[in-house]
Motif scaffolding. Structure first.
Motif, PDB file in Angstrom:
ATOM      1  N   ILE A   1       0.877  -1.188  -0.008  1.00  0.00           N
ATOM      2  CA  ILE A   1      -0.277   0.044   0.061  1.00  0.00           C
ATOM      3  C   ILE A   1       0.896   1.582  -0.076  1.00  0.00           C
ATOM      4  CG2 ILE A   1      -0.082   0.164   2.406  1.00  0.00           C
ATOM      5  CD1 ILE A   1      -3.099   0.923   2.027  1.00  0.00           C
ATOM      6  N   PHE A   2       2.213   1.229   0.553  1.00  0.00           N
ATOM      7  CA  PHE A   2       2.988   2.345   0.503  1.00  0.00           C
ATOM      8  C   PHE A   2       3.393   2.683  -0.902  1.00  0.00           C
ATOM      9  CE2 PHE A   2       3.100   0.752   4.888  1.00  0.00           C
ATOM     10  CZ  PHE A   2       3.036   2.005   5.600  1.00  0.00           C
ATOM     11  N   VAL A   3       3.385   1.831  -1.731  1.00  0.00           N
ATOM     12  CA  VAL A   3       3.726   2.145  -3.369  1.00  0.00           C
ATOM     13  C   VAL A   3       2.523   2.346  -4.008  1.00  0.00           C
ATOM     14  CG1 VAL A   3       5.050   1.271  -5.473  1.00  0.00           C
ATOM     15  CG2 VAL A   3       5.975   0.870  -3.097  1.00  0.00           C
ATOM     16  N   ILE A   4       1.367   1.436  -3.924  1.00  0.00           N
ATOM     17  CA  ILE A   4      -0.020   1.630  -4.652  1.00  0.00           C
ATOM     18  C   ILE A   4      -0.492   2.808  -4.376  1.00  0.00           C
ATOM     19  CG2 ILE A   4      -2.058   0.466  -5.052  1.00  0.00           C
ATOM     20  CD1 ILE A   4      -0.582  -2.161  -4.142  1.00  0.00           C
ATOM     21  N   LEU A   5      -0.952   3.224  -3.078  1.00  0.00           N
ATOM     22  CA  LEU A   5      -1.674   4.513  -2.860  1.00  0.00           C
ATOM     23  C   LEU A   5      -1.019   5.782  -3.478  1.00  0.00           C
ATOM     24  CD1 LEU A   5      -4.003   5.486  -1.335  1.00  0.00           C
ATOM     25  CD2 LEU A   5      -2.582   5.622   0.591  1.00  0.00           C
ATOM     26  N   PRO A   6       0.188   5.922  -3.267  1.00  0.00           N
ATOM     27  CA  PRO A   6       0.775   7.293  -3.895  1.00  0.00           C
ATOM     28  C   PRO A   6       0.626   7.012  -5.452  1.00  0.00           C
ATOM     29  CG  PRO A   6       2.182   6.457  -2.297  1.00  0.00           C
ATOM     30  CD  PRO A   6       1.270   5.606  -2.267  1.00  0.00           C
ATOM     31  N   LEU A   7       0.888   5.890  -6.002  1.00  0.00           N
ATOM     32  CA  LEU A   7       0.817   5.958  -7.450  1.00  0.00           C
ATOM     33  C   LEU A   7      -0.629   6.244  -7.963  1.00  0.00           C
ATOM     34  CD1 LEU A   7       3.072   2.858  -8.406  1.00  0.00           C
ATOM     35  CD2 LEU A   7       3.636   5.247  -8.890  1.00  0.00           C
ATOM     36  N   ALA A   8      -1.614   5.521  -7.312  1.00  0.00           N
ATOM     37  CA  ALA A   8      -2.998   5.825  -7.700  1.00  0.00           C
ATOM     38  C   ALA A   8      -3.432   7.253  -7.463  1.00  0.00           C
ATOM     39  CB  ALA A   8      -3.687   4.883  -6.690  1.00  0.00           C
ATOM     40  N   ILE A   9      -3.061   7.894  -6.537  1.00  0.00           N
ATOM     41  CA  ILE A   9      -3.378   9.378  -6.221  1.00  0.00           C
ATOM     42  C   ILE A   9      -2.681  10.279  -7.570  1.00  0.00           C
ATOM     43  CG2 ILE A   9      -3.024  11.296  -5.126  1.00  0.00           C
ATOM     44  CD1 ILE A   9      -3.221   9.693  -2.594  1.00  0.00           C
ATOM     45  N   ILE A  10      -1.438   9.844  -7.913  1.00  0.00           N
ATOM     46  CA  ILE A  10      -0.762  10.600  -8.893  1.00  0.00           C
ATOM     47  C   ILE A  10      -1.204  10.373 -10.159  1.00  0.00           C
ATOM     48  CG2 ILE A  10       1.444  10.875 -10.067  1.00  0.00           C
ATOM     49  CD1 ILE A  10       2.968  10.176  -7.532  1.00  0.00           C
ATOM     50  N   ILE A  11      -1.834   9.198 -10.664  1.00  0.00           N
ATOM     51  CA  ILE A  11      -2.355   8.718 -11.914  1.00  0.00           C
ATOM     52  C   ILE A  11      -3.790   9.288 -11.967  1.00  0.00           C
ATOM     53  CG2 ILE A  11      -3.444   7.136 -13.143  1.00  0.00           C
ATOM     54  CD1 ILE A  11      -1.092   4.877 -12.131  1.00  0.00           C
TER      55      ILE A  11
END
Length: 266
Positions: free
Chosen positions: A48-58
């Motif tokens: 989640i520490f990688v997935i959550l920031p990526l999802a917000i950026i995208i």
């Protein structure tokens, strides 16, 4: 594995229920994106520490994504909060019972009074070969992926002070069973030692972390600690910790004898 599968199923079901609030206004983009995010929890290291920031950026980079956020903002915020709560609740799912090598005999303790109630964990402790050996089975709510599961869990444990709390049991054991060793468990702290990050044990390469046990106001190292990780897919990791007082001389800083005994018992 079972805990991770149950959590994934519940998360996707919750997504469908929350996002399909009205059949004519189904937020399909979020349903697909968040379902993929649940799948990626099984694949992406650090979860989640990688997935959550990526999802917000995208979602912010895309103009269409920004428009959909305006349209479904309240529902998406509520859904995200509920998913985080569910993910944390499944961290309370029971873990497997720790087991040690036959050479260690019976564990001297089968619980850790200093362990936090979240995430779920079980710790058994042995006294063997002049060292205190702990086998900890604990949930990893941030990821279901086995890649980097052990290193990320140890890193988070250090950041949150969880390893300090767990080591108090080892200090208590050494106080009561090793002559000449006496320390207030609340007065110690762990100093991380720079290391290679992994070590070859027989045919296996395992993640390791090393620490020195220090006491407030003293420069002398009271004991050394090595943690060896054994990741498992599904949101549960096993950590082998070996705490050895400096009074018990040991040339092998990687504790190969004890670690190999444990690996052979698996």
């Amino acid at each position: 594995m079972l805990g991770g599968l149950l959590a994934s199923t519940a998360l996707v079901a919750c997504l469908f229920g929350l996002l399909k609030w009205r059949s004519e206004d189904f937020d399909k983009t979020s349903m697909i994106s968040l379902s993929v995010g649940v799948l990626l929890l099984w694949i992406i290291p650090w979860g989640i520490f990688v997935i959550l920031p990526l999802a917000i950026i995208i979602s912010l980079v895309s103009p269409a994504g920004r428009e959909e956020w305006v349209r479904y903002r309240s529902r998406r915020i509520a859904t995200s909060l509920v998913l985080l709560i569910l993910l944390n609740l499944f961290a309370l799912y029971p873990v497997s019972t720790p087991s040690g090598a036959e050479e260690w005999g019976e564990p001297i303790t089968t619980e850790n009074p200093h362990a936090p109630s979240w995430p779920a964990s079980e710790q058994y402790t042995w006294l063997h070969d002049g060292a205190v050996i702990g086998i900890l089975s604990t949930r990893t709510p941030h990821t279901f992926c086995s890649w980097s599961q052990d290193s990320s869990s140890v890193t988070l444990g250090v950041m949150l002070g969880m390893h300090d709390k767990r080591m108090r049991q080892s200090i208590d054991v050494m106080n009561s069973m090793i002559s000449g060793f006496s320390i207030d468990p609340d007065a110690f702290w762990l100093e991380e030692v720079e290391t290679e990050g992994n070590h070859q044990y027989g045919e296996d390469t395992q993640f390791i972390a090393r620490f020195n046990v220090k006491r407030d106001g003293f420069e002398t190292t009271l004991a050394t600690v090595i943690i060896v990780g054994f990741p498992n897919a599904g949101g549960e990791v096993t950590l082998l910790s070996i705490t050895r007082p400096t009074l018990s001389f040991q040339e092998d800083i990687f504790e190969e004898k004890i670690v190999l005994e444990y690996i052979d018992s698996l």
